[in-house]
Motif scaffolding. Structure first.
Motif, PDB file in Angstrom:
ATOM      1  N   MET A   1      46.698  83.240  44.583  1.00 11.97           N
ATOM      2  CA  MET A   1      46.935  82.362  45.059  1.00 11.97           C
ATOM      3  C   MET A   1      47.036  81.537  46.233  1.00 11.97           C
ATOM      4  O   MET A   1      47.887  82.343  47.381  1.00 11.97           O
ATOM      5  N   GLN A   2      46.136  80.285  46.356  1.00  8.80           N
ATOM      6  CA  GLN A   2      46.006  79.734  47.793  1.00  8.80           C
ATOM      7  C   GLN A   2      47.342  79.065  47.910  1.00  8.80           C
ATOM      8  O   GLN A   2      47.164  77.782  47.112  1.00  8.80           O
ATOM      9  N   GLU A   3      48.345  78.890  48.886  1.00  8.67           N
ATOM     10  CA  GLU A   3      49.320  78.207  49.161  1.00  8.67           C
ATOM     11  C   GLU A   3      48.945  76.764  49.574  1.00  8.67           C
ATOM     12  O   GLU A   3      47.922  76.491  50.909  1.00  8.67           O
ATOM     13  N   GLU A   4      49.017  75.360  49.732  1.00 12.29           N
ATOM     14  CA  GLU A   4      48.634  74.183  49.554  1.00 12.29           C
ATOM     15  C   GLU A   4      49.390  74.242  51.041  1.00 12.29           C
ATOM     16  O   GLU A   4      50.608  73.927  51.207  1.00 12.29           O
ATOM     17  N   LYS A  35      58.936  73.751  49.695  1.00 16.68           N
ATOM     18  CA  LYS A  35      59.115  74.462  48.762  1.00 16.68           C
ATOM     19  C   LYS A  35      58.186  74.737  48.361  1.00 16.68           C
ATOM     20  O   LYS A  35      57.446  73.389  47.543  1.00 16.68           O
ATOM     21  N   ARG A  36      57.260  75.650  47.260  1.00 13.76           N
ATOM     22  CA  ARG A  36      55.745  74.854  46.515  1.00 13.76           C
ATOM     23  C   ARG A  36      56.539  75.328  45.182  1.00 13.76           C
ATOM     24  O   ARG A  36      56.912  76.478  44.768  1.00 13.76           O
ATOM     25  N   ARG A  37      55.229  75.272  44.445  1.00 15.97           N
ATOM     26  CA  ARG A  37      55.692  75.340  43.442  1.00 15.97           C
ATOM     27  C   ARG A  37      54.487  76.427  42.856  1.00 15.97           C
ATOM     28  O   ARG A  37      54.105  77.439  43.159  1.00 15.97           O
ATOM     29  N   TYR A  38      54.566  76.737  41.613  1.00 12.91           N
ATOM     30  CA  TYR A  38      53.955  78.392  41.091  1.00 12.91           C
ATOM     31  C   TYR A  38      52.822  77.955  41.201  1.00 12.91           C
ATOM     32  O   TYR A  38      52.195  79.162  42.049  1.00 12.91           O
ATOM     33  N   LEU A  43      55.993  70.949  46.328  1.00 13.40           N
ATOM     34  CA  LEU A  43      57.330  70.421  45.982  1.00 13.40           C
ATOM     35  C   LEU A  43      57.932  69.982  46.425  1.00 13.40           C
ATOM     36  O   LEU A  43      57.929  68.528  46.164  1.00 13.40           O
ATOM     37  N   PHE A  44      58.804  69.689  47.871  1.00 16.50           N
ATOM     38  CA  PHE A  44      59.451  69.535  48.257  1.00 16.50           C
ATOM     39  C   PHE A  44      59.249  70.057  49.848  1.00 16.50           C
ATOM     40  O   PHE A  44      58.594  70.715  50.160  1.00 16.50           O
ATOM     41  N   TYR A 181      57.918  77.914  33.275  1.00 18.45           N
ATOM     42  CA  TYR A 181      56.965  78.146  34.697  1.00 18.45           C
ATOM     43  C   TYR A 181      58.062  76.896  35.529  1.00 18.45           C
ATOM     44  O   TYR A 181      57.919  77.539  36.453  1.00 18.45           O
ATOM     45  N   GLU A 182      58.567  75.877  34.973  1.00 14.47           N
ATOM     46  CA  GLU A 182      59.635  75.491  35.907  1.00 14.47           C
ATOM     47  C   GLU A 182      60.989  75.274  35.690  1.00 14.47           C
ATOM     48  O   GLU A 182      61.774  74.388  36.207  1.00 14.47           O
TER      49      GLU A 182
END
Length: 225
Positions: A1-4, A35-38, A43-44, A181-182
């Motif tokens: 998974m690559q972080e945005e 903070k990133r999503r799964y 996200l924030f 998942y959330e």
């Protein structure tokens, strides 16, 4: 998974574009925490901004980057009596840790329109299927902000009216909804409109009720709130 990366995030680019459109000169943006999503999506984010206004002043520097959100009032109308009911979602929230009653809501990620997100969130949080044609846009002329001091969060406010039998309305009481998942733990609850309004503690939800009743010109119910 690559972080945005923050600078690639839709909400960051949108926020920055509005700063520039309003004449600010950006000297630096410090990413304090994100903070990133799964799936790696931003996200924030908490940011420290060094920017100057067109008047030559420094703008207050702290921004909690959240982006755009939708909030949808679903009014269930008894087809025999015309009585209006609200379907609200109950869940624990970080503001106080206790349970809150809210309208279905969700974040706009830039890949779908606010209308599409609204339809998706209503389905996920209540089990009700609505169409874009059923949505009433209650904030068509400008972006609305819960607070303009420390966050970029802006809202799209929608409503939809669904006529059905009383038994159908009652069938939506206490359904377990939300996405694992959330970490959502949501239950749905049906209230007569004025009772539901009294249980809402977030100001955007209260505003949404007033805007809806004004739009449909139900001034008798409006006066009772």
């Amino acid at each position: 998974m690559q972080e945005e990366k923050l600078e690639d995030a839709h909400k960051f680019k949108l926020w920055k574009s509005h700063l520039l459109e309003n004449g600010l000169t950006i000297h630096d943006v410090e990413e304090v925490y994100t903070k990133r999503r799964y799936n790696g999506e931003v996200l924030f984010s908490t940011l420290m901004l060094d920017a100057s206004t067109p008047e030559g002043d420094k703008i207050p520097p702290i921004c909690f980057l959240k982006g755009e959100v939708v909030c949808v009032l679903i009014c269930l109308i008894d087809e025999e009596t015309e009585e209006k009911y609200l379907i609200l979602v109950k869940q624990r929230r970080i503001a106080e840790g206790g349970y809150t009653y809210e309208h279905p809501a969700g974040m706009v990620d830039g890949t779908q329109t606010p209308e599409a997100i609204s339809i998706q969130e209503v389905k996920e949080e209540t089990g009700i299927k609505i169409t874009e044609e059923q949505l009433i846009n209650l904030s068509p002329d400008k972006r609305l902000f819960p607070s303009t001091g420390t966050s970029d969060e802006s809202m799209y406010l929608f409503a939809a009216e669904l006529r059905m039998s009383k038994s159908q309305i009652e069938s939506y009481e206490n359904k377990e909804m939300g996405t694992d998942y959330e970490f959502e733990r949501i239950t749905t609850h049906i209230f007569p409109f004025s009772e539901g309004h009294s249980l809402i503690s977030n100001t955007n939800g209260m505003l949404l009720n007033f805007l809806y009743l004004k739009h449909v010109q139900d001034f008798e119910l409006l006066k009772s709130l």
